[in-house]
Enzyme design. Structure first.
Site, PDB file in Angstrom:
ATOM      1  N   GLY A  90     -12.577 -35.744  26.844  1.00 50.90           N
ATOM      2  CA  GLY A  90     -11.930 -36.416  25.723  1.00 50.90           C
ATOM      3  C   GLY A  90     -10.564 -35.857  25.393  1.00 50.90           C
ATOM      4  N   VAL A 109      -4.382 -37.693  17.887  1.00 46.43           N
ATOM      5  CA  VAL A 109      -4.227 -37.135  16.541  1.00 46.43           C
ATOM      6  C   VAL A 109      -4.363 -35.625  16.576  1.00 46.43           C
ATOM      7  CG1 VAL A 109      -5.191 -37.053  14.206  1.00 46.43           C
ATOM      8  CG2 VAL A 109      -5.006 -39.246  15.402  1.00 46.43           C
ATOM      9  N   ASP A 129      -7.890 -39.438   8.756  1.00 42.27           N
ATOM     10  CA  ASP A 129      -8.032 -40.836   8.367  1.00 42.27           C
ATOM     11  C   ASP A 129      -9.147 -41.082   7.350  1.00 42.27           C
ATOM     12  OD1 ASP A 129      -6.848 -43.341   8.556  1.00 42.27           O
ATOM     13  OD2 ASP A 129      -8.372 -44.080   9.945  1.00 42.27           O
ATOM     14  N   PRO A 182     -15.141 -31.909  24.083  1.00 44.56           N
ATOM     15  CA  PRO A 182     -15.493 -32.081  25.491  1.00 44.56           C
ATOM     16  C   PRO A 182     -14.235 -32.328  26.317  1.00 44.56           C
ATOM     17  CG  PRO A 182     -16.939 -33.387  24.082  1.00 44.56           C
ATOM     18  CD  PRO A 182     -15.832 -32.884  23.214  1.00 44.56           C
TER      19      PRO A 182
END
Length: 252
Positions: free
Chosen positions: A56, A33, A118, A53
């Protein structure tokens, strides 16, 4: 009062083209996203800072960082990150609802516009489904109700657009800039707008796409008398509304 005015239909969003060129935008997160958000921002020439991080990072986000297309901080978000007075917008795309809500609240305290991915109630604005063709941008929004449906509607709209509409718009922009050189005065503003509107209505998208530099120069000669010749008339040097004998006869 016999006049009829549009009925108010609440529940919508005020859809705007937000200019973020050279403005600092913070993106928290580095997944799929976030990759989409970052691309949208870079297409709008924003100055993007990504905080996430390294383990990720989505491959696309990692690529943007490697290519130095964005600034990057390798760690989780900290409240002091919002102390930068140049940050004008914050986008979060992390899988931690509590952290996202904390960022949202901090942004509200600092009056920074934010979008929490979201979580529609924690968004000052939404991202719609976007179609892009050069200078043309069309956004479809469902106001947070159905992002997938917005994508379907956007594709259907795009499928019905001429394939060269982006080029036509670029040429209209060039014509507008030339027109300002021909009639730069402030008092000419209303006439410039009306004349350009007439050109866009009188010429087809195909005509606008075919328009060349010399066609623009000839067309601009029609601004002062406030007439709109066709592309054919421009190229033949004819005046609008003037019939010219072509050697043929209409009788036998």
């Amino acid at each position: 009062m016999g006049e009829k005015f549009p009925e108010i239909e609440g529940g919508g969003s005020l859809i705007l083209a937000w200019q973020v060129r050279n403005k600092r935008v913070l993106v928290v997160g580095g997944g799929e996203v976030a990759a989409g958000r970052i691309l949208n921002l870079l297409n709008a020439d924003a100055n993007v800072l990504v905080i996430s991080p390294r383990d990720g990072l989505n491959p696309e986000v990692a690529y943007r960082i490697e290519q130095k297309q964005v600034d990057y901080i390798d760690r989780v978000f900290e409240p002091t990150d919002l102390d930068d007075p140049n940050i004008t917008m914050v986008l979060t795309a992390v899988d931690d609802p509590e952290a996202s809500t904390q960022i949202w609240k901090l942004c509200k305290e600092k009056r920074i516009a934010a979008n929490i991915a979201d979580v529609p109630p924690e968004c000052d604005f939404y991202f719609g489904s976007m179609h892009r063709d050069g200078p043309l941008q069309i956004m479809v929004s469902t106001n947070g109700n159905g992002p997938k449906l917005a994508n379907i509607v956007r594709r259907r709209i795009a499928a019905n657009l001429p394939p060269n509409i982006g080029d036509a718009i670029k040429k209209v922009g060039a014509l507008r800039r030339k027109l300002r050189g021909v009639a730069p005065g402030i008092e000419e503003g209303p006439k410039r707008m009306q004349w350009m509107s007439k050109v866009c209505l009188a010429w087809s998208l195909e005509d606008l796409c075919d328009m060349e530099e010399q066609d623009m120069e000839k067309l601009l000669e029609s601004y002062a008398p406030n007439v709109i010749p066709s592309l054919e008339q421009v190229r033949l040097g004819e005046e609008p509304g003037v019939w010219q004998f072509d050697g043929s006869f209409g009788w036998y």
